[in-house]
Design a protein around this motif. Structure first.
Motif, PDB file in Angstrom:
ATOM      1  N   UNK A  49       0.927  -1.161   0.054  1.00  0.00           N
ATOM      2  CA  UNK A  49       0.046   0.194   0.079  1.00  0.00           C
ATOM      3  C   UNK A  49       0.741   1.345  -0.049  1.00  0.00           C
ATOM      4  N   UNK A  50       2.177   1.310   0.245  1.00  0.00           N
ATOM      5  CA  UNK A  50       3.260   2.278   0.366  1.00  0.00           C
ATOM      6  C   UNK A  50       4.469   1.706  -0.023  1.00  0.00           C
ATOM      7  N   UNK A  51       5.146   2.624  -0.398  1.00  0.00           N
ATOM      8  CA  UNK A  51       6.819   2.424  -0.362  1.00  0.00           C
ATOM      9  C   UNK A  51       7.305   1.704   0.396  1.00  0.00           C
ATOM     10  N   UNK A  52       8.475   0.854   0.343  1.00  0.00           N
ATOM     11  CA  UNK A  52       8.976   0.043   1.400  1.00  0.00           C
ATOM     12  C   UNK A  52       9.518   1.137   2.300  1.00  0.00           C
ATOM     13  N   UNK A  53       9.979   2.030   1.905  1.00  0.00           N
ATOM     14  CA  UNK A  53      10.647   3.406   2.656  1.00  0.00           C
ATOM     15  C   UNK A  53       9.632   3.803   3.906  1.00  0.00           C
ATOM     16  N   UNK A  54       8.549   3.880   3.241  1.00  0.00           N
ATOM     17  CA  UNK A  54       7.344   4.611   3.846  1.00  0.00           C
ATOM     18  C   UNK A  54       6.832   3.572   5.217  1.00  0.00           C
ATOM     19  N   UNK A  55       6.893   2.210   4.715  1.00  0.00           N
ATOM     20  CA  UNK A  55       6.350   1.118   5.713  1.00  0.00           C
ATOM     21  C   UNK A  55       7.374   1.201   6.721  1.00  0.00           C
ATOM     22  N   UNK A  56       8.669   1.135   6.481  1.00  0.00           N
ATOM     23  CA  UNK A  56       9.767   1.370   7.590  1.00  0.00           C
ATOM     24  C   UNK A  56       9.654   2.172   8.480  1.00  0.00           C
ATOM     25  N   UNK A  57       9.410   3.378   7.726  1.00  0.00           N
ATOM     26  CA  UNK A  57       9.411   4.774   8.574  1.00  0.00           C
ATOM     27  C   UNK A  57       7.959   4.708   9.582  1.00  0.00           C
ATOM     28  N   UNK A  58       6.953   4.403   9.196  1.00  0.00           N
ATOM     29  CA  UNK A  58       5.653   4.447   9.769  1.00  0.00           C
ATOM     30  C   UNK A  58       4.853   3.189  10.560  1.00  0.00           C
ATOM     31  N   UNK A  59       5.243   2.038   9.770  1.00  0.00           N
ATOM     32  CA  UNK A  59       4.424   0.930  10.633  1.00  0.00           C
ATOM     33  C   UNK A  59       5.873  -0.151  10.147  1.00  0.00           C
ATOM     34  N   UNK A  99      20.271   0.701 -10.908  1.00  0.00           N
ATOM     35  CA  UNK A  99      20.204  -0.636 -11.861  1.00  0.00           C
ATOM     36  C   UNK A  99      19.972  -1.631 -11.335  1.00  0.00           C
ATOM     37  N   UNK A 100      20.664  -1.772 -10.032  1.00  0.00           N
ATOM     38  CA  UNK A 100      20.758  -2.968  -9.159  1.00  0.00           C
ATOM     39  C   UNK A 100      19.346  -3.144  -8.446  1.00  0.00           C
ATOM     40  N   UNK A 101      18.818  -1.974  -7.878  1.00  0.00           N
ATOM     41  CA  UNK A 101      17.463  -2.002  -7.270  1.00  0.00           C
ATOM     42  C   UNK A 101      16.561  -2.252  -8.249  1.00  0.00           C
ATOM     43  N   UNK A 102      16.516  -1.563  -9.384  1.00  0.00           N
ATOM     44  CA  UNK A 102      15.603  -2.001 -10.638  1.00  0.00           C
ATOM     45  C   UNK A 102      15.453  -3.255 -10.823  1.00  0.00           C
ATOM     46  N   UNK A 103      16.662  -3.896 -10.889  1.00  0.00           N
ATOM     47  CA  UNK A 103      16.605  -5.624 -11.438  1.00  0.00           C
ATOM     48  C   UNK A 103      16.152  -6.236 -10.199  1.00  0.00           C
ATOM     49  N   UNK A 104      16.208  -5.826  -8.854  1.00  0.00           N
ATOM     50  CA  UNK A 104      15.837  -6.686  -7.875  1.00  0.00           C
ATOM     51  C   UNK A 104      14.409  -6.494  -7.577  1.00  0.00           C
ATOM     52  N   UNK A 105      13.703  -5.209  -7.899  1.00  0.00           N
ATOM     53  CA  UNK A 105      12.482  -5.037  -7.905  1.00  0.00           C
ATOM     54  C   UNK A 105      11.679  -5.377  -8.741  1.00  0.00           C
ATOM     55  N   UNK A 106      12.366  -5.812 -10.266  1.00  0.00           N
ATOM     56  CA  UNK A 106      11.550  -6.594 -11.060  1.00  0.00           C
ATOM     57  C   UNK A 106      11.737  -8.048 -10.575  1.00  0.00           C
ATOM     58  N   UNK A 107      12.482  -8.793 -10.024  1.00  0.00           N
ATOM     59  CA  UNK A 107      12.429  -9.947  -9.254  1.00  0.00           C
ATOM     60  C   UNK A 107      11.227 -10.081  -8.356  1.00  0.00           C
ATOM     61  N   UNK A 108      11.077  -9.052  -7.638  1.00  0.00           N
ATOM     62  CA  UNK A 108      10.312  -8.916  -6.615  1.00  0.00           C
ATOM     63  C   UNK A 108       8.640  -8.940  -7.241  1.00  0.00           C
ATOM     64  N   UNK A 109       8.532  -8.258  -8.456  1.00  0.00           N
ATOM     65  CA  UNK A 109       7.119  -8.163  -8.941  1.00  0.00           C
ATOM     66  C   UNK A 109       6.833  -9.181  -9.772  1.00  0.00           C
ATOM     67  N   UNK A 134       6.594   0.265  -5.990  1.00  0.00           N
ATOM     68  CA  UNK A 134       7.815  -0.397  -5.160  1.00  0.00           C
ATOM     69  C   UNK A 134       9.177   0.634  -5.110  1.00  0.00           C
ATOM     70  N   UNK A 135       9.473   1.140  -6.331  1.00  0.00           N
ATOM     71  CA  UNK A 135      10.529   2.067  -6.233  1.00  0.00           C
ATOM     72  C   UNK A 135      10.394   3.428  -5.524  1.00  0.00           C
ATOM     73  N   UNK A 136       9.226   3.760  -5.159  1.00  0.00           N
ATOM     74  CA  UNK A 136       9.252   4.951  -4.572  1.00  0.00           C
ATOM     75  C   UNK A 136      10.209   5.246  -3.538  1.00  0.00           C
ATOM     76  N   UNK A 137      10.964   6.369  -3.648  1.00  0.00           N
ATOM     77  CA  UNK A 137      11.907   6.890  -2.719  1.00  0.00           C
ATOM     78  C   UNK A 137      13.261   5.899  -2.805  1.00  0.00           C
TER      79      UNK A 137
END
Length: 192
Positions: free
Chosen positions: A4-14, A126-136, A186-189
């Protein structure tokens, strides 16, 4: 997996264990890959990576995204500071002979305008994009991913991709839109 929110936002708020595990799975290999470039670390790269991850766990809830690339720069700075602290701690251990932090091949990471910092930024994205592609990937049908890759990554015209994949023109455009939307979410932030 619903996000429902980016990973960073989830880690910051909940923050929860799954989100921390996702952050660790995403960034530990990248940081390690950078640190092993320094031959002076020998077998100690894992220790420095752990120190970086500990700082992330401790400090991320207070992290505030201020501008594009803030998290990437912050991560690079944390890594450079932990690397410097590691080398400084070596000076107090005479049995370990190491170079000074300024002589470390990765010392340029502390300078945000250095060529090495620009390389960090590019490689990070580039690395994060590849990993996020694997995730989704598991969230989409293979045909949806194929259409996205052909249009968005390979630069093939939608009509050509549709013909190649046996899909309608509208289907390949919809596929691109759906995958791109999820990637942005997923990549937000993380990637700016």
């Amino acid at each position: 997996m619903e996000t429902s929110a980016s990973l960073l936002e989830r880690l910051r708020t909940a923050p929860d264990e799954a989100a921390w595990r996702q952050l660790d799975d995403l960034y530990r290999p990248l940081i390690h890959r950078w640190l092993v470039r320094d031959p002076g670390l020998r077998g100690e790269a894992d220790d420095v990576v752990q120190e970086v991850m500990s700082v992330l766990v401790r400090e991320l809830p207070g992290f505030q995204r201020q501008r594009t690339g803030s998290f990437r720069r912050w991560l690079r700075t944390v890594t450079a500071h932990r690397l410097t602290a590691h080398y400084r701690s070596r000076q107090n251990r005479p049995q370990v002979i190491g170079t000074l932090p300024e002589e470390c091949p990765l010392a340029q990471l502390a300078d945000p305008n250095s060529e090495l910092s620009r390389l960090w930024d590019d490689e990070h994205d580039r690395y994060v994009l590849r990993r996020l592609m694997d995730l989704i990937e598991p969230m989409f049908e293979p045909s949806t991913l194929a259409a996205f890759r052909r249009i968005a990554l390979d630069g093939v015209a939608p009509a050509d991709a549709a013909a190649e994949l046996g899909l309608s023109h509208a289907a390949v455009l919809t596929a691109k839109s759906r995958v791109l939307s999820k990637l942005r979410q997923e990549a937000e932030g993380l990637i700016d």
